[in-house]
Design a protein around this motif. Structure first.
Motif, PDB file in Angstrom:
ATOM      1  N   VAL B 284     -21.133 -28.113 -17.293  1.00 16.90           N
ATOM      2  CA  VAL B 284     -21.808 -26.784 -16.814  1.00 16.90           C
ATOM      3  C   VAL B 284     -21.091 -25.524 -16.610  1.00 16.90           C
ATOM      4  N   THR B 285     -19.733 -25.701 -16.069  1.00 20.43           N
ATOM      5  CA  THR B 285     -18.949 -24.251 -15.532  1.00 20.43           C
ATOM      6  C   THR B 285     -18.282 -23.914 -16.940  1.00 20.43           C
ATOM      7  N   GLY B 288     -21.421 -21.723 -18.221  1.00 22.55           N
ATOM      8  CA  GLY B 288     -21.966 -20.865 -16.680  1.00 22.55           C
ATOM      9  C   GLY B 288     -20.710 -19.457 -17.625  1.00 22.55           C
ATOM     10  N   LEU B 293     -21.068 -15.354 -16.508  1.00 19.41           N
ATOM     11  CA  LEU B 293     -20.558 -16.013 -14.695  1.00 19.41           C
ATOM     12  C   LEU B 293     -18.667 -15.607 -14.507  1.00 19.41           C
ATOM     13  N   GLN B 297     -18.549 -18.323  -9.857  1.00 21.80           N
ATOM     14  CA  GLN B 297     -19.898 -18.462  -9.871  1.00 21.80           C
ATOM     15  C   GLN B 297     -20.672 -19.690 -10.422  1.00 21.80           C
ATOM     16  N   ALA B 298     -19.747 -19.234 -11.551  1.00 20.59           N
ATOM     17  CA  ALA B 298     -20.371 -20.802 -12.632  1.00 20.59           C
ATOM     18  C   ALA B 298     -19.512 -22.423 -12.238  1.00 20.59           C
ATOM     19  N   GLN B 300     -20.693 -22.231  -9.059  1.00 16.09           N
ATOM     20  CA  GLN B 300     -21.586 -23.631  -8.207  1.00 16.09           C
ATOM     21  C   GLN B 300     -22.938 -23.873  -9.422  1.00 16.09           C
ATOM     22  N   LEU B 301     -22.533 -23.403 -10.337  1.00 21.93           N
ATOM     23  CA  LEU B 301     -24.139 -23.826 -11.230  1.00 21.93           C
ATOM     24  C   LEU B 301     -24.298 -25.832 -10.610  1.00 21.93           C
ATOM     25  N   LEU B 304     -26.190 -26.988  -8.062  1.00 24.35           N
ATOM     26  CA  LEU B 304     -27.358 -26.337  -8.183  1.00 24.35           C
ATOM     27  C   LEU B 304     -28.160 -26.709  -9.149  1.00 24.35           C
ATOM     28  N   ILE B 305     -26.947 -28.031 -10.149  1.00 27.14           N
ATOM     29  CA  ILE B 305     -28.232 -29.075 -10.876  1.00 27.14           C
ATOM     30  C   ILE B 305     -28.130 -30.411 -10.173  1.00 27.14           C
TER      31      ILE B 305
ATOM     32  N   ALA C 107     -26.339 -23.370  -3.285  1.00 28.12           N
ATOM     33  CA  ALA C 107     -25.506 -22.898  -5.122  1.00 28.12           C
ATOM     34  C   ALA C 107     -26.184 -21.428  -5.057  1.00 28.12           C
ATOM     35  N   ILE C 111     -23.820 -18.200  -6.213  1.00 32.47           N
ATOM     36  CA  ILE C 111     -24.003 -17.280  -7.182  1.00 32.47           C
ATOM     37  C   ILE C 111     -24.421 -16.258  -7.189  1.00 32.47           C
TER      38      ILE C 111
END
Ligand SMILES: Nc1ncnc2c1ncn2[C@@H]1O[C@H](COP(=O)(O)OP(=O)(O)O)[C@@H](O)[C@H]1O
Ligand SMILES: [Mg+2]
Lengths: 234, 335, 292
Positions: B284-285, B288, B293, B297-298, B300-301, B304-305, C107, C111
């Protein structure tokens, strides 16, 4: 007037209430009797929408209650005092009473409170204290008073005599009789204590395993020995 | 049952050898990471799934294992054999786990969650306070001992390839996974495991059946702490470092989400969760950064998922992804 | 002496913030039997909202108001669209749900707002008041902190004790079914309760951040301290939460001043375990036993 037509409900595959019909006439006390587990509480809870009906209808003065949520019933004139009384013990006696009036979307007036305190003088002494300290009889008076403050047309009572001394039961039942006579209240009285209930009721309905087995005048039921032995236990 | 587990273990060993020998150094490192996540998640799934105790403190217990391992590898004049060090790290964590477990055994639900949360937040402060001894913010560097000569030779003889440090670590990790999973699988089918389950399902009934509730809970906590300790030791070896920043609350929460995603109480689920923790970030990075991103930021994806899926699993499929799928198939068939 | 005074003043200032956070946890616990661990990242998000506005040139007070308002909305949304679906089901699921939210919000914040440390302004001085030639550890912002928390608490007391709405909310918290039979729209009360709690949580987020640094994890410790404070007070009692917060603030300030700030979370853990094992009903519990 409360009309129940062909009401069925249950908790799992087994029905707890099977095709029950009942009419509680204006200004009358209708006793719903039956042994423990007969479905009496389920009947009241289904009328109030706490248990979902599988089929059948409930109507209040001809207005079907299908789709009406539990929270809106007090405003329509239906008050339900649940099994175990439902005193909010963490609130004061007066706060409990105020909630009753709020149910019919009104502010409590001093006159409202005075009326209840006149009916139940013991509550007046307890007014600002927590309901936690009340005795069983006082609690029953509180919840009846609270229900009355919503100005109900129909009052559902689930085993009000449970756990009370016989003297207190007589006192409360006499009071109930008076309310029906003077204010034209309609009462559905669920009781296991059939003898006391029939002594003040106009009609009676006997439930067994979720079905109505007998319905008749209170006096007739009380006099029927076979029935008393089979279902009513006195 | 035990026989079947041993056969499965042998099969797994063959698969592990095949996979590790045919994949790159980079993948080997990822598999090493998956191994320690799997061990920690397996311990947690036993605790939460089988015994009904929640722990947000397993990241902290991993820190105990990691620091123990790091401390034992500080001396320049030769150290104990690596397996002994890992075993000792496990034992030390078991002792700490027993202390925590004795306290935890008397708590339930949100109280237990809060107490272990406090543990997760408290533990990283200890190396900061005892910084002379535990390396403070920088942490302790871990010196990976040489691969024993006989082992390197034997490996060369069998596979025809030089055994690198990373591959060695991956083997060590997966050996750990196999041993731990066989032990846990047998344990959960044993009387002890059934007692734990009984305690989870109905305390009163369990007590009436003569099960000592406190003992069952402490046992489960201790076993699961041991897993966390071993995982922590392996993590320290892989990262070559034991530092407070490696054992934040986030680690504990991610472990828990891995267990929830895999399906509480299922060891296979723990393996699935560990695989997600290891491989999802990279996937996912990459996606992202392709979407514009920044790297930060990426990165943190993935959490998040994990978080989103955890929420969805709780709302929609409390038996976890695997359990949910099974239910779906069952429902399709029966309707 | 000087140091003791400093410790006490710092402790009180911190204590009121913990008290506010604990109060937010207690409000939700009473109403839904859920400890909302996600309260910390929720407050973190709303503080970032304030920071974005302030950094864009708007006044501190606009940011402050926006944070409280977004707290209110966030709390309502979380209750209505997420938590509603687990209420009344297994305890462990509810806990896991709030932790899932915790991860999500963390998260998201990283972001959207970035993971680096950003400084957060304070509307009042951060320098201690001068008495004669000594500077005491009470700052203008410290006074503001105490006053802000006091105002919110008085507001809550007035709401809960003095209004019909407050009475309905309390009734729903104590017994949902009976409340419904009495005509209380319980669902709405729960949403409102979560919204108010999140507002109080946001306030503590703003107060912790003032004059310091924010980053996605800056509230993680506070949720522990808030929880410990709430448990000290019995978890069910708003007054207990406030007293618990003050006690904890003082104790932790002592640890920080005389032992080392690194061990503050460990001290919180020790206090929590001591309370849970010795006096599970909280410091002010009567004989009534409680299952923790
Ligand atoms: N919440 C419930 N879940 C499952 N079964 C219930 C529940 N409540 C009642 N029952 C069952 O429904 C039947 C009727 O119960 P109830 O209405 O409480 O009877 P009564 O009030 O006449 O004693 C009983 O067999 C009882 O076991
Ligand atoms: Mg009943």
């Amino acid at each position: 007037m409360l009309t129940v037509d062909n009401l069925s409900a249950g908790y799992g595959p087994v029905p707890a209430l099977d095709d029950v019909s009942l009419t509680a006439g204006h200004g009358e006390i209708t006793a719903v009797l039956g042994a423990n587990g007969a479905g009496k509480t389920t009947l009241l809870r289904t009328i109030s929408g706490l248990v979902r009906a599988r089929s059948g209808t409930v109507s209040l003065d001809g207005r079907p209650l299908t789709g009406v949520s539990t929270e809106d019933l007090p405003a329509l004139g239906l008050a339900h005092v649940p099994e175990g009384r439902g005193v909010l013990a963490e609130l004061t006696v007066e706060e409990n009473l105020r909630l009753g009036a709020l149910g019919s979307r009104r502010k409590t007036t001093a006159a409202d409170l005075r009326r209840i305190y006149d009916l139940f003088p013991v509550l007046a002494e307890r007014g600002t204290g927590l309901a936690h300290v009340l005795s069983g009889g006082e609690r029953q008076m509180l919840v009846i008073g609270r229900a009355l403050l919503s100005r109900p047309k129909v009052l559902l009572l689930d085993e009000p005599s449970l756990g009370l001394a016989p003297k207190v039961v007589v006192q409360i039942f006499e009071l109930l009789r008076g309310l029906v006579r003077d204010d034209g209240l309609t009462v559905v009285l669920v009781e296991q204590n059939a003898r006391s209930a029939l002594s003040i009721a106009d009609h009676g309905v006997v439930l067994n395993l979720g079905k109505v087995v007998v319905r008749d005048d209170a006096a007739t039921l009380a006099a029927d020995d076979g029935l008393r032995h089979a279902y009513l236990g006195f | 049952m035990v026989r079947r587990h041993l056969l499965l273990a042998l099969g797994a060993l063959v698969v592990v050898v095949l996979v590790l020998e045919t994949t790159s150094q980079f993948r080997n490192a990822q598999f090493a990471a998956m191994a320690y996540y799997a061990i920690a998640a397996a311990g947690l799934t036993i605790l939460t799934g089988l015994n009904g105790q929640l722990s947000l403190g397993h990241g902290a217990l991993m820190a105990v294992g990691a620091y123990s391992t790091a401390l034992m590898l500080q001396s320049r004049e030769g150290t104990l054999p690596l397996l002994v060090i890992l075993a000792l790290a496990t034992v030390i964590t078991v002792v700490v786990g027993a202390l925590v477990g004795v306290a935890a055994a008397r708590l339930h639900g949100p109280y237990l969650a809060g107490a272990t949360l406090a543990l997760a937040v408290a533990i990283p402060g200890i190396p900061l306070y005892f910084s002379e001894w535990l390396g403070g913010e920088q942490g302790l560097n871990v010196r990976m001992p040489e691969i024993p000569v006989w082992l390197a030779d034997a490996a060369y003889f069998v596979t025809g390839q030089e055994l690198t440090q990373i591959r060695y670590l991956a083997y060590l990790g997966w050996l750990g996974v196999i041993v731990v999973f066989v032990l846990l699988a047998n344990l959960s089918r044993s009387r002890v495991g059934r007692n734990w389950q009984a305690v989870r399902d109905d305390e009163v009934a369990a007590e009436l059946a003569g099960i000592n509730l406190g003992r069952a809970r402490v046992q489960a906590f201790v076993v699961s702490a041991g897993c966390a300790g071993l995982a922590g030791g392996l993590l320290a070896l892989s990262a070559r470092l034991a530092a407070p920043s490696g054992f934040t609350l986030t680690l504990s929460l991610l472990l828990l989400s891995a267990v929830v995603l895999g399906g509480l109480g299922s060891l296979v689920g723990a393996l699935v969760g560990a695989a997600l923790l290891t491989f999802l970030p990279q996937v996912v990075t990459g996606a992202g950064t392709d979407l514009g991103l920044t790297d930060v930021q990426a990165a943190q994806l993935a959490p998040l998922i994990y978080g989103l899926v955890t929420v969805l699993v709780v709302l929609l499929a409390p038996a976890g992804l695997a359990g949910g799928l099974r239910k779906l198939i069952h429902w399709r068939r029966s309707s | 002496m000087q140091q003791l005074l400093t410790t006490v003043l710092t402790g009180v200032t911190l204590g009121v913030v913990y008290a506010a956070f604990a109060l937010a946890l207690v409000l939700i616990w009473r109403a839904t039997r859920i400890v909302n661990f996600a309260q910390a990242p929720m407050a973190m998000i709303t503080t970032y909202i304030a920071l974005v506005l302030i950094d864009a040139g708007y006044s501190y007070w606009l940011g402050f108001a926006a944070a409280l308002l977004s707290g209110l909305v966030l709390g309502a949304v979380v209750e209505r669209f997420v938590v509603r679906f687990v209420s009344g089901k297994s305890e462990i699921n509810a806990v896991i749900l709030t932790l899932g939210l915790f991860i999500v919000l963390h998260a998201l914040a990283a972001i959207v707002f970035g993971s680096r440390y950003r400084s957060f302004p304070a509307p009042f001085g951060l320098r201690g008041f001068q008495i004669g030639d000594t500077t005491i550890a009470l700052t203008g912002f410290g006074v503001f902190t105490v006053v802000a928390v006091a105002v919110v608490m008085v507001g809550l007391v007035l709401l809960f004790r003095g209004t019909d709405l407050g009475l309905r909310m309390r009734a729903s918290a104590f017994n949902q079914e009976v409340s419904r039979l009495l005509g209380v729209k319980v669902g709405r009360m729960l949403t409102l309760g979560w919204a108010l709690a999140a507002l109080v949580g946001s306030l503590s987020g703003l107060l912790i951040a003032g004059g310091g640094l924010v980053h996605p994890s800056y509230m993680d410790g506070v949720v522990v301290y808030g929880f410990v404070a709430a448990v000290l007070g019995g978890l069910d009692s708003p007054v207990g939460a406030v007293v618990g917060g003050l006690l904890l603030g003082l104790s932790l300030s002592l640890v920080s001043g005389y032992v080392g700030s690194e061990l503050v979370p460990l001290a919180a853990l020790v206090i929590l375990m001591a309370v849970l094992l010795l006096k599970p009903g909280g410091l002010f519990a009567s004989v009534r036993e409680r299952r923790v």
